[in-house]
Design a protein around this motif. Structure first.
Motif, PDB file in Angstrom:
ATOM      1  N   PRO A  10      -1.618  -6.802   6.706  1.00 47.98           N
ATOM      2  CA  PRO A  10      -0.284  -5.846   6.526  1.00 47.98           C
ATOM      3  C   PRO A  10      -0.398  -4.623   7.307  1.00 47.98           C
ATOM      4  O   PRO A  10      -1.683  -4.174   7.859  1.00 47.98           O
ATOM      5  N   LEU A  11       0.593  -3.961   7.677  1.00 47.62           N
ATOM      6  CA  LEU A  11       0.822  -2.692   8.472  1.00 47.62           C
ATOM      7  C   LEU A  11       0.599  -1.362   7.528  1.00 47.62           C
ATOM      8  O   LEU A  11       1.142  -1.524   6.548  1.00 47.62           O
ATOM      9  N   HIS A  12       0.274  -0.636   8.113  1.00 49.84           N
ATOM     10  CA  HIS A  12       0.265   0.783   7.368  1.00 49.84           C
ATOM     11  C   HIS A  12      -0.362   0.745   5.915  1.00 49.84           C
ATOM     12  O   HIS A  12      -1.487   0.566   5.520  1.00 49.84           O
ATOM     13  N   ALA A  47      -5.132  -8.858   0.927  1.00 46.52           N
ATOM     14  CA  ALA A  47      -5.064  -8.133   2.428  1.00 46.52           C
ATOM     15  C   ALA A  47      -4.821  -6.621   2.338  1.00 46.52           C
ATOM     16  O   ALA A  47      -3.809  -6.536   1.379  1.00 46.52           O
ATOM     17  N   VAL A  48      -5.079  -5.869   2.927  1.00 45.89           N
ATOM     18  CA  VAL A  48      -4.842  -4.494   3.080  1.00 45.89           C
ATOM     19  C   VAL A  48      -4.570  -3.792   4.251  1.00 45.89           C
ATOM     20  O   VAL A  48      -5.406  -4.094   5.184  1.00 45.89           O
ATOM     21  N   GLY A  49      -3.516  -3.216   4.409  1.00 43.56           N
ATOM     22  CA  GLY A  49      -3.387  -2.143   5.847  1.00 43.56           C
ATOM     23  C   GLY A  49      -4.286  -1.478   5.997  1.00 43.56           C
ATOM     24  O   GLY A  49      -5.049  -0.900   5.075  1.00 43.56           O
ATOM     25  N   LYS A  52      -1.814   4.956   6.073  1.00 43.68           N
ATOM     26  CA  LYS A  52      -0.995   6.161   6.925  1.00 43.68           C
ATOM     27  C   LYS A  52      -1.930   6.937   7.505  1.00 43.68           C
ATOM     28  O   LYS A  52      -3.124   7.103   6.898  1.00 43.68           O
ATOM     29  N   LYS A  53      -1.659   7.776   8.526  1.00 37.57           N
ATOM     30  CA  LYS A  53      -2.603   8.675   9.148  1.00 37.57           C
ATOM     31  C   LYS A  53      -3.312   9.638   8.249  1.00 37.57           C
ATOM     32  O   LYS A  53      -4.342   9.806   8.446  1.00 37.57           O
ATOM     33  N   ASP A  54      -2.399  10.346   7.296  1.00 35.25           N
ATOM     34  CA  ASP A  54      -3.049  11.301   6.428  1.00 35.25           C
ATOM     35  C   ASP A  54      -3.212  10.835   5.108  1.00 35.25           C
ATOM     36  O   ASP A  54      -3.408  11.526   4.277  1.00 35.25           O
ATOM     37  N   GLU A  87       1.539   0.269  -1.056  1.00 30.62           N
ATOM     38  CA  GLU A  87       0.508   0.573  -2.174  1.00 30.62           C
ATOM     39  C   GLU A  87       1.134   1.443  -3.147  1.00 30.62           C
ATOM     40  O   GLU A  87       0.623   1.391  -4.325  1.00 30.62           O
ATOM     41  N   SER A  88       2.072   2.144  -3.130  1.00 27.53           N
ATOM     42  CA  SER A  88       2.864   3.220  -3.993  1.00 27.53           C
ATOM     43  C   SER A  88       3.417   2.143  -5.135  1.00 27.53           C
ATOM     44  O   SER A  88       3.770   2.784  -6.236  1.00 27.53           O
TER      45      SER A  88
END
Length: 94
Positions: A10-12, A47-49, A52-54, A87-88
């Protein structure tokens, strides 16, 4: 414990969850037909992305999680049903 191997990345901030099986009997021992079973609200992260950047990811593979009733998008990979969600959408780690 069965190892869940999946080739999907997954992405992000998204995670892939293998939903737990729906209950087959009630607490009183009554058998529940397939048409009356409720959609499970817990599962195992497979599976885990990268996050995010921060915002780094807080869940990891093999975590048992609880998620919202209508969370995620259903997908099928190699004959198994999975949910892909942000994830949220996960409300707790067991």
């Amino acid at each position: 414990m069965e190892t869940n191997v999946i080739t999907l990345k997954p992405l992000h901030d998204r995670v892939v969850v293998l939903p737990a099986a729906a209950e087959k009997t009630s607490a009183g021992g009554i058998i529940i037909p397939d048409t009356a079973k409720e959609k499970p609200q817990k599962g195992t992260v497979v599976a885990v992305g990268n996050g995010k950047k921060d915002e780094p990811m807080t869940v990891k593979v093999n975590d048992q999680v609880l998620y919202g009733k209508y969370a995620g998008q259903e997908i099928e990979i190699e004959g198994k049903e999975y949910l892909i969600m942000r994830e949220s959408d996960i409300v707790a780690v067991l």
